[in-house]
Design a protein around this motif. Structure first.
Motif, PDB file in Angstrom:
ATOM      1  N   UNK A   8       0.825  -1.207   0.000  1.00  0.00           N
ATOM      2  CA  UNK A   8       0.000   0.000   0.000  1.00  0.00           C
ATOM      3  C   UNK A   8       0.859   1.257   0.000  1.00  0.00           C
ATOM      4  N   UNK A   9       1.925   1.256   0.785  1.00  0.00           N
ATOM      5  CA  UNK A   9       2.833   2.407   0.820  1.00  0.00           C
ATOM      6  C   UNK A   9       3.487   2.598  -0.539  1.00  0.00           C
ATOM      7  N   UNK A  10       3.900   1.514  -1.165  1.00  0.00           N
ATOM      8  CA  UNK A  10       4.523   1.583  -2.478  1.00  0.00           C
ATOM      9  C   UNK A  10       3.561   2.161  -3.515  1.00  0.00           C
ATOM     10  N   UNK A  14       4.098   5.666  -5.670  1.00  0.00           N
ATOM     11  CA  UNK A  14       4.075   5.667  -7.135  1.00  0.00           C
ATOM     12  C   UNK A  14       3.001   6.613  -7.662  1.00  0.00           C
ATOM     13  N   UNK A  15       1.821   6.583  -7.069  1.00  0.00           N
ATOM     14  CA  UNK A  15       0.740   7.477  -7.494  1.00  0.00           C
ATOM     15  C   UNK A  15       1.138   8.935  -7.277  1.00  0.00           C
ATOM     16  N   UNK A  16       1.783   9.245  -6.162  1.00  0.00           N
ATOM     17  CA  UNK A  16       2.210  10.615  -5.889  1.00  0.00           C
ATOM     18  C   UNK A  16       3.235  11.084  -6.918  1.00  0.00           C
ATOM     19  N   UNK A  17       4.169  10.215  -7.286  1.00  0.00           N
ATOM     20  CA  UNK A  17       5.173  10.582  -8.286  1.00  0.00           C
ATOM     21  C   UNK A  17       4.518  10.824  -9.638  1.00  0.00           C
ATOM     22  N   UNK A  18       3.612   9.942 -10.045  1.00  0.00           N
ATOM     23  CA  UNK A  18       2.939  10.107 -11.341  1.00  0.00           C
ATOM     24  C   UNK A  18       2.129  11.389 -11.359  1.00  0.00           C
ATOM     25  N   UNK A  19       1.422  11.693 -10.272  1.00  0.00           N
ATOM     26  CA  UNK A  19       0.636  12.933 -10.216  1.00  0.00           C
ATOM     27  C   UNK A  19       1.525  14.156 -10.325  1.00  0.00           C
TER      28      UNK A  19
END
Length: 44
Positions: A8-10, A14-19
């Motif tokens: 879940x942390x991973x 990843x979602x934060x980086x893509x955003x």
């Protein structure tokens, strides 16, 4: 349980980086291979 937490942390990271990448591209901060648009930090 530990595997689920790490997964879940991973996913969140990843979602934060893509955003951030998408936001930067919309604001014109990303290079995108065009060295004229990104200034002196371009390495192409």
């Amino acid at each position: 349980m530990g595997t689920f937490v790490v997964g879940a942390i991973l996913v969140i990271v990843v979602v934060a980086i893509i955003r951030k990448l998408i936001k930067d591209k919309k604001e014109g901060k990303g290079c995108g291979g065009n060295c004229n648009s990104c200034g002196s930090h371009c390495k192409h």
